[in-house]
Scaffold this motif. Structure first.
Motif, PDB file in Angstrom:
ATOM      1  N   ALA A 120      -5.168  -7.895  -2.167  1.00 38.81           N
ATOM      2  CA  ALA A 120      -5.238  -8.324  -0.890  1.00 38.81           C
ATOM      3  C   ALA A 120      -5.437  -6.722  -0.094  1.00 38.81           C
ATOM      4  N   GLN A 121      -4.754  -5.743  -0.530  1.00 41.40           N
ATOM      5  CA  GLN A 121      -5.106  -4.461  -0.011  1.00 41.40           C
ATOM      6  C   GLN A 121      -6.468  -4.080  -0.130  1.00 41.40           C
ATOM      7  N   LYS A 122      -7.282  -4.251  -0.996  1.00 39.52           N
ATOM      8  CA  LYS A 122      -8.770  -4.000  -1.311  1.00 39.52           C
ATOM      9  C   LYS A 122      -9.693  -4.599   0.033  1.00 39.52           C
ATOM     10  N   ILE A 123      -9.240  -5.998   0.252  1.00 35.36           N
ATOM     11  CA  ILE A 123      -9.955  -6.841   1.073  1.00 35.36           C
ATOM     12  C   ILE A 123      -9.667  -6.238   2.638  1.00 35.36           C
ATOM     13  N   ILE A 124      -8.308  -5.943   2.908  1.00 29.36           N
ATOM     14  CA  ILE A 124      -8.086  -5.396   4.230  1.00 29.36           C
ATOM     15  C   ILE A 124      -8.682  -4.056   4.486  1.00 29.36           C
ATOM     16  N   GLN A 125      -8.828  -3.188   3.180  1.00 28.42           N
ATOM     17  CA  GLN A 125      -9.340  -1.968   3.364  1.00 28.42           C
ATOM     18  C   GLN A 125     -10.912  -1.788   3.777  1.00 28.42           C
ATOM     19  N   LYS A 126     -11.527  -3.057   3.424  1.00 34.23           N
ATOM     20  CA  LYS A 126     -13.043  -3.019   3.675  1.00 34.23           C
ATOM     21  C   LYS A 126     -13.156  -3.300   5.125  1.00 34.23           C
ATOM     22  N   GLY A 127     -12.029  -3.679   6.133  1.00 29.12           N
ATOM     23  CA  GLY A 127     -12.167  -4.100   7.179  1.00 29.12           C
ATOM     24  C   GLY A 127     -12.633  -5.436   7.577  1.00 29.12           C
ATOM     25  N   ILE A 128     -11.843  -6.040   8.557  1.00 26.72           N
ATOM     26  CA  ILE A 128     -12.065  -7.419   9.143  1.00 26.72           C
ATOM     27  C   ILE A 128     -12.632  -7.447  10.234  1.00 26.72           C
ATOM     28  N   SER A 129     -13.646  -8.155  10.574  1.00 25.13           N
ATOM     29  CA  SER A 129     -14.205  -8.302  11.585  1.00 25.13           C
ATOM     30  C   SER A 129     -14.329  -9.579  12.200  1.00 25.13           C
ATOM     31  N   ARG A 130     -14.123 -10.471  11.420  1.00 24.12           N
ATOM     32  CA  ARG A 130     -14.067 -11.900  11.804  1.00 24.12           C
ATOM     33  C   ARG A 130     -13.038 -12.580  10.821  1.00 24.12           C
ATOM     34  N   LEU A 131     -12.490 -13.823  11.308  1.00 23.75           N
ATOM     35  CA  LEU A 131     -11.598 -14.408  10.651  1.00 23.75           C
ATOM     36  C   LEU A 131     -12.019 -16.073  11.104  1.00 23.75           C
ATOM     37  N   ASP A 132     -12.893 -16.699  10.396  1.00 28.06           N
ATOM     38  CA  ASP A 132     -13.364 -18.133  10.876  1.00 28.06           C
ATOM     39  C   ASP A 132     -14.092 -18.701   9.777  1.00 28.06           C
ATOM     40  N   ASP A 133     -13.935 -18.123   8.555  1.00 25.29           N
ATOM     41  CA  ASP A 133     -14.509 -18.704   7.577  1.00 25.29           C
ATOM     42  C   ASP A 133     -13.563 -19.755   6.812  1.00 25.29           C
ATOM     43  N   GLN A 134     -13.630 -21.242   7.088  1.00 31.31           N
ATOM     44  CA  GLN A 134     -12.715 -22.165   6.888  1.00 31.31           C
ATOM     45  C   GLN A 134     -12.976 -22.497   5.354  1.00 31.31           C
ATOM     46  N   ILE A 135     -11.792 -22.244   4.596  1.00 29.10           N
ATOM     47  CA  ILE A 135     -11.616 -22.490   3.010  1.00 29.10           C
ATOM     48  C   ILE A 135     -10.907 -23.590   2.821  1.00 29.10           C
ATOM     49  N   PHE A 136     -10.257 -24.071   3.766  1.00 30.29           N
ATOM     50  CA  PHE A 136      -9.418 -25.400   3.382  1.00 30.29           C
ATOM     51  C   PHE A 136      -9.340 -26.224   4.453  1.00 30.29           C
TER      52      PHE A 136
END
Length: 1340
Positions: free
Chosen positions: A969-985
């Motif tokens: 989870a830390q690795k993903i957050i360190q990459k930077g988050i520009s959007r949060l809209d990909d529906q995975i469920f």
């Protein structure tokens, strides 16, 4: 689900992964034994170790057929040949004298073993003489055992027809004697010793004749007219033992250095023949100077263990006991090679002992040197110790156990032997049973006569183990005055607390349902000794001292009055607030049996009972269901003692039922409560087990047969607001009068639950100076409250008590009024006690008739509900509404106690068995469950601490998984988050989502609707589980928390009636969900459709649970102690909408409905604990969050009520500007894990359609109301979306819902939640859908 993951891990764990130490250090909540196993005793083992008929050999027949000087014709003897008979050479004297001398010697040899038996010799007898001898001995022995010894060295060998030989009168012929006749004369029980060639033939014939006799007995029993039935019945030969010198085809040995009667010598003079045999072996050459003549000079006596001969006899006895114990009881399993090898190894130990002894003989006899004792017993104890230390779990019993028994009374070895015996008994009940079967009991009983202090801890431990497995030994202890030993140990202040605890347990067993033991211990001053140790720092000792007190005065009035004189009940009061739930439970048990004596009551004793009852009533909201169950049992004792008074209270409710309507829950304005699940695909809920019947499962519990086809009608309309002063119930009458015996209840759960909801329980602590009747009324109300307990076992017990009294009152009711309406509230003088009242006035007042509206009938019609019930039971169909508790499925149009037109009361048997019914039906297994502690291993390393155990390996796997989740989870957050809209469920939930919660480390999301919980795997898109939470239908789930999320996860649910439930085995495909515990977190909440419901905040580090909601306090629960530790007044008139705490700074932040945010320091006094109040907001605070670090700030979100898209970020106010961006808000909730990795604040919200307006009294989506009430009353449209902002108020992205071909239409957003670690957002909507959004796939 975790079991599945263990088999196929979702995360590949490499060797470089290390589990986080914080996971190992975090305490676990609700994982004690009381939570993980059923509260009941272990099954008692059959007392197979006690000899049912301990028979003595009282008569011995010595039949010698030697005919000295004449050899039988069918035996050819060698030259030289074995000649000695009973160590006498028959040719060394005249034949007759030799015969008499041999007979006398044989009798002496037998007398060494059984000196008290009656001996009769028959030398060279005839058939008649043998018959006369046998019948005479059987007649005198009666039912005892007779021994028949047959020496046939002077007669022919036995025949295949089952005959042995004797003589005629003139000794000119050999006369056959049938074994069948011998059986008839000897009868049973008997022992037969055959010392002759081909002796095995006699054994075979004996068995054939015995079988023939059994068949004859069966024929005579079946057909009385059969000729066999007219004849005297032959005796059964079942209890007969046969010892034969050789097989059916073998001759006796003729070695000249051995006696002719070798078999008899082995039985009667084993040491002499064993030493002679040893000297005949080649190994004797290793011991020079030892001859057969020297053996005869071994000094000492057989019964003096300090001498060489005595020690050899002691060793030989231990070895033969060991062989017998290891071979004979399991003969079939130990035949052949295993049996021979065991005997061989054991006899090698004997050879070594003889070697050591005989090697000293020449110097002892010639020079008089001191005898050096054999190391045999020390070595055998070492072998036993090795078995205990090095053995595996599943192994054969230790061969040395009989040897340990043999040295228990030895001054030299007993200390070590007792220590090893205790370690063996600690292996479990099987070891105790094994030791008892060996014969350990009389030895450890005799050791209680010893005054040696060093033996005390060992004997206490051993006796605790024995009594934990077989409590019947209590009688043996009292008979031998063993209880005095343990009384002195318990009173010894220098004994360690652990051993005094075991002693208290032993004494508690001695007095348990055993009047003789109670009297003996009362005379031994047990009560005073126990009272002195009630406040000992050791909790297990406090627990067992209380149980011991409760048992000694149970149904024993003398002990009760002794306790009264010592103020025992008042001293027990302090344990009612003990931090350990088991201790509180033991105190409740003791006080319950204290008031449960059936002796005549005086005014003084009645006053004491009332005081005890009111002290017990204070535990009504104890956090432990185990304590509350014991509370019901304790109060049931009071109900039995004052049955007529409680019947009067019940009749008072009947009288009030005629005059008062029943209030019903407040309905939402302008409409009815919308059903929770109206969807077309409502699934069937999964069955739930919680060590009892969960009330809310679809099955109807204890329904009267006449009601099983009735459905519940509901209709919107007039409603009456709740009044705390009202005492109201609903009707759920049965159409037939149910008696307690058949468990058909007069009072339903709904009746009792509504009584509780509208009763004022705040008056329980303000009963100084009330009348006697008010005490009974208050206890009745306590039982009503307990009958509506969220934990089903507690509710079931209380229901039994209430319905038993209701049944009794109804049966005894007559047309005339039994009780005047005002009589219950007339004041009477307080009953004086010598110690004063122990009831502290907190607030409230006793109820009066003017405010006590006690209708038992609900006259309000309801709207019909059209769905059918998918019943679990095949014979219960169409019972009410699906997924509703059985108590909601009763008609409301009849009086509660109406017996129906066809039911008549029978006065003749109204009291028969009533008290016994309550005592039998209302009980807990707490004491027996507590005793299991002593039956289980206490020295063994707990499995969770064993580095090689399965449990430990599973924990390691979980902690490694946790570390991997955090790292990824830390690795993903360190990459930077520009959007949060990909529906995975995306999936449709069975009910409208009201609370959603991600599991921190598994791909599982819990979605709660009004009264059920669904679990989804958001990775696979599968539904894992769905079950009913158990809350009544007028309540709703308003909060959820994962407890022990890092390890064995539990799910805590909170409902808006103040109830808290904790579940395990959820989302587990192999097990059903089980309720671990449940309690009333907040007791004064009334469920409404406007309000925050119940809000909680959980601290895993401290095990504290903060609770609040539609009340004026913040209540803190310690889950380890399962008790309330603090009530912090909020000082506001509005509800608490949000809680956040910081364990390191002991701070609690509360957001309120009036817009204020209040900070409390729980270390300070109640009047000073509110340290700060912020009024930054003017509207409902949706979420307030206290950052978890020393410089942490408070972040808060309010509900603006605006329809534009901008107000959401402006509603986010840091009360102190943080130095660095360090917080995320999930939905209306804070996202804590992205603290320093993502440089924005994250806030998700929703916007209405352009024409929608906000309600004047809004309920925020994060704390949802009934699904029918929406803060944005609009249908899903293009304007329905979720917005995500950063901390500066800048929009990151919108999650929009479209009507088009590729889109979906959703209702208003009902709940939002972020994952604690992953950048995932869960969104629930009012049209049943639950969605999970994440960052772009390329980043994941």
């Amino acid at each position: 689900m975790e079991a599945e993951m263990l088999q196929s891990p979702l995360l590949g764990l490499g060797e470089e992964d290390e589990s986080d130490l914080t996971d190992w250090n975090l305490p676990l909540a609700f994982m004690k034994k009381r939570h993980c196993e059923k509260i009941e005793g272990s099954k008692s083992l059959a007392q197979s170790w006690r000899m049912k008929d301990r028979m003595k050999t009282v008569s011995v027949a010595l039949v010698l057929c030697l005919n000295v000087g004449v050899d039988p014709p069918d035996v050819v003897k060698t030259t030289p040949c074995a000649r000695l008979e009973c160590w006498i050479d028959p040719l060394s004297m005249g034949p007759q004298k030799a015969l008499e001398t041999i007979g006398a010697n044989l009798q002496k040899q037998y007398e060494n073993w059984q000196p008290r038996a009656r001996y009769k010799q028959s030398l060279d007898p005839t058939v008649d003489e043998v018959k006369k001898l046998c019948t005479s001995l059987r007649r005198n022995a009666k039912e005892e055992r007779v021994l028949f010894h047959y020496n046939g060295h002077g007669v022919p060998r036995p025949t295949v027809n089952g005959e042995i030989w004797v003589f005629n009168k003139n000794y000119t012929q050999y006369i056959p004697l049938s074994i069948y006749d011998l059986q008839t004369w000897m009868g049973s029980p008997s022992i037969f010793v055959y010392d002759c060639s081909n002796a095995g033939l006699i054994v075979k014939s004996f068995k054939q004749f015995a079988l023939q006799r059994e068949q004859e007995l069966e024929v005579a029993a079946i057909n009385p007219n059969h000729p066999l039935a007219q004849m005297p019945l032959p005796p059964s030969m079942k209890n007969c033992i046969q010892l034969a010198a050789c097989e059916a085809n073998e001759l006796l040995p003729m070695i000249p250095d051995l006696p002719a009667d070798l078999f008899t010598s082995c039985l009667t003079t084993p040491i002499k023949i064993a030493l002679r045999w040893f000297c005949m072996q080649k190994s004797v050459r290793l011991v020079p100077g030892v001859t057969l003549d020297l053996i005869e000079k071994i000094p000492g006596r057989l019964n003096d263990r300090r001498t060489p001969l005595g020690e050899l006899n002691w060793i030989f006895t231990a070895i033969t006991d060991t062989i017998a114990w290891n071979v004979l009881p399991r003969g079939e399993a130990r035949q052949g090679r295993g049996m021979r090898s065991h005997i061989h190894i054991t006899l090698q130990a004997w050879d070594l002992a003889v070697d050591i002894c005989l090697s000293q003989l020449p110097t002892i006899i010639e020079e008089g040197t001191a005898f050096r004792h054999s190391p045999f017993f020390a070595e055998q104890l070492t072998a036993f110790q090795v078995w205990l230390t090095m053995g595996v779990e599943n192994r054969n019993p230790p061969e040395q156990l009989p040897i340990v028994l043999d040295v228990l009374l030895s001054q030299v070895h007993r200390l070590r032997a007792l220590d090893l015996l205790g370690r063996f008994l600690d292996l479990g009940p099987w070891a105790v049973s094994l030791a008892l079967s060996v014969g350990i009991f009389p030895y450890v009983l005799k050791l209680l006569q010893s005054s040696a202090r060093e033996l005390r801890p060992l004997l206490v431990f051993i006796w605790a183990k024995i009594l934990a497995v077989d409590s019947s030994c209590q009688a043996d202890l009292v008979k031998d005055n063993g209880h005095k030993y343990f009384l002195s140990v318990l009173a010894d202040p220098y004994m360690p607390a652990e051993h005094r605890t075991m002693t208290a347990f032993i004494l508690a067993v001695i007095v348990n349902n055993y009047n003789t033991g109670q009297e003996a211990c009362l005379q031994g001053n047990l009560i005073a000794i126990c009272l002195e140790q009630l406040n000992d720092p050791h909790p297990l000792l406090r627990q067992w001292v209380a149980i011991c007190l409760g048992r000694i005065w149970q149904n024993f009035d003398s002990a009760r009055w002794c306790g009264v004189r010592d103020s025992a009940h008042e001293k027990l009061y302090s344990l009612l607030s003990d931090p350990i739930p088991e201790v509180r439970c033991a105190a409740v048990f003791a006080l319950g049996t204290f008031v449960g004596n059936s002796a005549e009551r005086t005014d003084h004793s009645t006053t004491i009972d009332h005081n005890v009852a009111m002290m017990l009533a204070q535990l009504i909201n104890d956090g432990s269901p185990m304590v509350r169950k014991e509370l019901v049992v304790a109060l049931s004792h009071l109900v039995v003692q004052y049955e007529s008074n409680f019947c009067t209270v019940a009749l008072q409710f009947i009288e009030e039922e005629k005059n008062y309507p029943l209030p019903s829950p407040a309905a939402p304005e302008g409409g009815s409560l919308t059903p929770v699940r109206d969807g077309p695909c409502t699934p069937r809920l999964r069955s739930v087990s919680s060590y009892g019947n969960i009330r809310a499962v679809t099955t109807a519990r204890n329904l009267n047969k006449s009601l099983q086809n009735l459905s519940l009608n509901e209709e919107s309309g007039s409603s009456v607001a709740f009044s705390p002063g009202n005492l109201s119930t609903s009707s759920s009458a049965s159409s037939t009068l149910g008696s307690p015996e058949n468990e058909e209840y007069i009072l339903s759960f709904e009746t009792i639950d509504k009584m509780r909801r509208v009763s004022s329980y705040s008056s329980l602590n303000s009963l100084i100076g009330v009348s006697f009747n008010s005490v009974y009324t208050q206890i009745w109300r306590v039982l009503l409250h307990l009958a509506a307990d969220p934990y089903p076992d507690v509710s079931d017990l209380a229901m039994k008590v209430l319905n038993s009294i209701a049944y009794k009152a109804t049966v005894n009711a007559r047309p005339q009024r039994i009780l005047d309406t005002s009589s219950l509230t007339q004041s009477a003088p307080a009953s004086p006690t010598n110690k004063g009242m122990h009831i502290h006035q907190v607030g409230g007042s006793p109820p009066t008739t003017s405010t006590s509206s006690s209708s038992l009938t609900n006259e309000v019609p309801k709207q019909p509900v059209s769905r059918d019930l998918a019943s679990v039971r095949p014979n219960v169909t169409n019972v009410g509404v699906q997924y509703t508790p059985h108590s909601h499925q009763f008609p409301r149009t009849r009086k509660m106690f109406d017996k129906g037109p066809e039911q008549t009361a029978d006065d003749a048997d109204d009291a028969v068995g009533h008290k016994s019914f309550i005592s039998a039906a209302v009980q807990t297994g707490f004491c027996d469950w507590s005793a299991k502690y002593f039956a289980q291993p206490v020295m063994k390393i707990p499995e969770e601490h064993d580095l090689e155990s399965q449990i430990r390996k599973e924990r390691e796997w979980r902690f490694l998984r946790n570390a991997r989740v955090r790292k990824q989870a830390q690795k993903i957050i360190q990459k930077g988050i520009s959007r949060l809209d990909d529906q995975i469920f995306l999936n449709r939930n069975p009910g409208v989502p009201s609370v959603v919660k991600f599991h921190p480390f598994t791909p599982c999301i819990a979605v709660a609707d009004k009264d059920s919980i669904c679990f989804w795997d958001w990775e696979k898109g599968e539904k894992l589980d769905y079950f009913h939470n158990g809350n009544p239908r007028y309540t709703r789930i308003t909060a959820m928390e994962y407890l022990n999320g890092q390890d064995c996860s539990l799910l805590l649910t909170a409902t808006d009636d103040g109830a808290i439930r904790v579940w395990k085995n959820f989302a587990d495909l192999e097990k059903n969900p089980e309720m671990v515990t449940a309690w009333q977190g907040l007791s004064d909440m009334l469920p409404t459709t406007r309000g925050a419901g119940m809000v909680v905040d959980w601290e895993q580090e401290t095990g504290l649970l903060m609770t609040s909601g539609d009340v004026r306090i913040i209540r803190i629960w310690d889950t380890d102690r399962e008790m309330k530790v603090q009530d912090i007044p909020t000082g506001a008139d509005s509800c608490v909408t949000s809680l956040s705490c910081d364990s390191q700074r002991s701070l609690i932040v509360a957001g309120l409905g009036d817009g204020s945010i209040r900070v409390f320091d729980r270390r300070m006094a109640l009047s000073e604990c509110r340290v700060m109040t912020y009024r930054e907001h003017t509207a409902w605070v949706v979420k307030a969050y206290l950052q978890k670090h020393p410089e942490g700030n408070i972040m808060s979100v309010r509900y603006t009520g605006s329809c534009s898209h901008q107000p959401f970020p402006t509603a986010l106010k840091p009360l102190k500007h943080p130095p660095t961006p360090s917080l995320l808000l999930s939905g209306w909730f804070c996202h804590q894990s992205l603290l320093s990795h993502f440089g924005t604040w994250l806030l998700s919200g929703l916007a209405p359609s352009s024409g929608g307006g906000c309600s004047s009294n809004p309920v925020p989506p994060s704390i949802p109301s009934d699904p029918s009430f929406h803060p944005f009353p609009s249908s899903g449209s293009m304007n329905q979306f979720t917005a995500i902002y950063n901390g500066n108020g800048e929009l990151i992205n919108n999650i929009k819902y479209y009507d088009g071909f590729m889109g979906q239409r959703v209702g208003a957003i009902s709940c939002l939640a972020f994952h604690p670690h992953w950048p995932h957002l869960a969104v629930g909507s009012n049209d049943f859908y639950i969605s999970v959004y994440s960052v772009e796939k390329r980043i994941r």
